[in-house]
Scaffold this motif. Structure first.
Motif, short mmCIF file in Angstrom:
data_model
loop_
_atom_site.label_atom_id
_atom_site.label_comp_id
_atom_site.label_asym_id
_atom_site.label_seq_id
_atom_site.Cartn_x
_atom_site.Cartn_y
_atom_site.Cartn_z
N LYS A 337 20.26 -34.62 -47.21
CA LYS A 337 20.31 -33.43 -48.05
C LYS A 337 19.61 -33.69 -49.38
O LYS A 337 19.49 -34.85 -49.81
N VAL A 338 19.19 -32.62 -50.03
CA VAL A 338 18.61 -32.69 -51.37
C VAL A 338 19.39 -31.73 -52.26
O VAL A 338 19.70 -30.60 -51.85
N GLU A 339 19.69 -32.16 -53.46
CA GLU A 339 20.47 -31.36 -54.39
C GLU A 339 19.65 -30.19 -54.91
O GLU A 339 18.51 -30.36 -55.37
N ILE A 340 20.22 -28.98 -54.86
CA ILE A 340 19.63 -27.84 -55.54
C ILE A 340 19.91 -28.02 -57.03
O ILE A 340 21.07 -28.11 -57.43
N PRO A 341 18.89 -28.11 -57.89
CA PRO A 341 19.14 -28.36 -59.30
C PRO A 341 20.08 -27.30 -59.91
O PRO A 341 19.91 -26.10 -59.67
N ALA A 342 21.05 -27.77 -60.69
CA ALA A 342 22.08 -26.88 -61.21
C ALA A 342 21.82 -26.42 -62.64
O ALA A 342 22.52 -25.53 -63.14
N GLY A 343 20.82 -27.00 -63.30
CA GLY A 343 20.55 -26.61 -64.68
C GLY A 343 19.95 -25.23 -64.78
O GLY A 343 19.59 -24.61 -63.77
#
Length: 366
Positions: A337-343
């Protein structure tokens, strides 16, 4: 609130766009990779004249009027330029609201499953399997896409027998343990595509991408109708009327828009709605680690018609040196998986050292 300035920072391979509104709000986007310096020039010549002075929050109106006013230029470069402004405005919206684009679209940032996407045809099936096994151990991938046929190959393989060997090698190595996908990049006539597709079905593949020349919708539909495996496509297409025809005739089973080829997030959402309307999945094309992968992650984290994974290129800086030092944080696959950026906005920062090396151009409201 008017758009007052559009700046581009481009090389042959990458072009970043910064849009400024009259209150000083800014957002970063990107024109499509490859010949990005040309797309940046098109943006300033054929997109900026309409965007400057336009209401920054009327994205629907802006994305509708540009193709109408530039109707003599219905092709890809105009849409690639439009994408730069569209994606920069989404970043601006997110930063003003203190939310990620994923949240603006109704989703939640989170780790999202990806498939490891090979870009190579100059590799033997044995070597491809070896490196995918290594990457599976390092990154936890449970889905892989390989290349078969040759690009626009008129039924001619990259070398004799490679397609059959690749399908067999991938099945032997990963069959029943991972999702298997293959991309023909417009290689085959319907007869040959159906032969290859049936072989893929027997070997446990689930995704057959762009089997025929992409403009031959009837050919692709013939293949899709003959096979049980998902036939997918659409990455090259940038005309929304063409997308409506493609979805309406079920030429493919899975719609694969490229956010930067089609003209940005706003226009991609039209394709996602078509997928929902016709009971299809939407799995965007994102075949490099420019911002298109970040954009695709945000979109897929929100739309109802999202397919099960996002394309994630496995090609490193040796293969695509232009990907190096573009932005931070750079996406990394963990546990498949790859993190969806939360900023806020896209949740990434363009690297200043890259910008300083790029070709700069500015269009500004008088």
């Amino acid at each position: 609130m008017k758009i007052t300035k559009i700046e581009t920072f481009s090389t042959e391979f990458v072009g970043f766009v910064r849009v400024t509104a009259e209150d000083g709000s800014q957002g970063w986007g990107q024109v499509s990779t490859y010949n990005s310096d040309i797309s940046a020039k098109v943006l300033h010549r054929q997109v900026a004249p309409y965007a400057l002075g336009w209401d920054a929050f009327d994205l629907d109106g802006l994305m509708r009027i540009i193709p109408e006013r530039e109707h003599k230029f219905p092709g890809a470069y105009l849409r690639r330029g439009m994408a730069g402004v569209d994606t920069a405005l989404w970043d601006l919206y997110g930063k003003r609201e203190g939310k990620s684009v994923c949240e603006l679209l109704g989703g939640t940032p989170r780790p999202f499953r990806v498939y490891a996407s090979s870009m190579r045809r100059d590799i033997t099936p044995a070597d491809e399997v070896e490196r995918l096994k290594r990457l599976q151990g390092e990154c936890g991938y449970d889905a892989f896409k390989v290349r078969i046929g040759s690009e626009y190959g008129h039924d001619v393989d990259e070398w004799p027998g490679r397609t059959e060997e690749m399908i067999g090698a991938m099945s032997a190595a990963f069959g029943g343990k991972a999702d298997l996908l293959a991309d023909a990049n417009s290689c085959f006539t319907p007869k040959r595509a159906i032969e290859v597709g049936r072989m893929m079905e027997e070997k446990g593949f689930c995704h057959f991408e762009e089997p025929c020349p992409y403009w031959e919708l009837e050919w692709t539909k013939e293949v899709a109708d003959a096979l049980d495996i998902d036939v997918t496509g659409g990455e090259q297409d940038c005309d929304l009327a063409h997308w409506r025809r493609m979805a309406g005739m079920h030429a493919v089973d899975v719609l694969q828009p490229d956010i930067l080829y089609i003209g940005g997030i706003h226009r991609t959402l039209h394709v996602a709605e078509l997928a929902k309307k016709y009971g299809m999945a939407c799995t965007p094309h994102s075949a490099n680690l420019g911002l298109v992968t970040v954009f695709s992650l945000h979109l897929m984290g929100a739309i109802e018609s999202a397919g099960p994974y996002v394309e994630f290129s496995i090609e490193d800086f040796d293969y695509y040196p232009w990907q190096k030092d573009l932005y931070d944080p750079f996406p990394v696959a963990r546990d498949g998986k790859v993190e969806i950026p939360a900023g806020p906005g896209w949740g990434v920062e363009i690297r200043q050292d890259w910008l300083e090396r790029a070709q700069y151009e500015c269009s500004e409201l008088d």
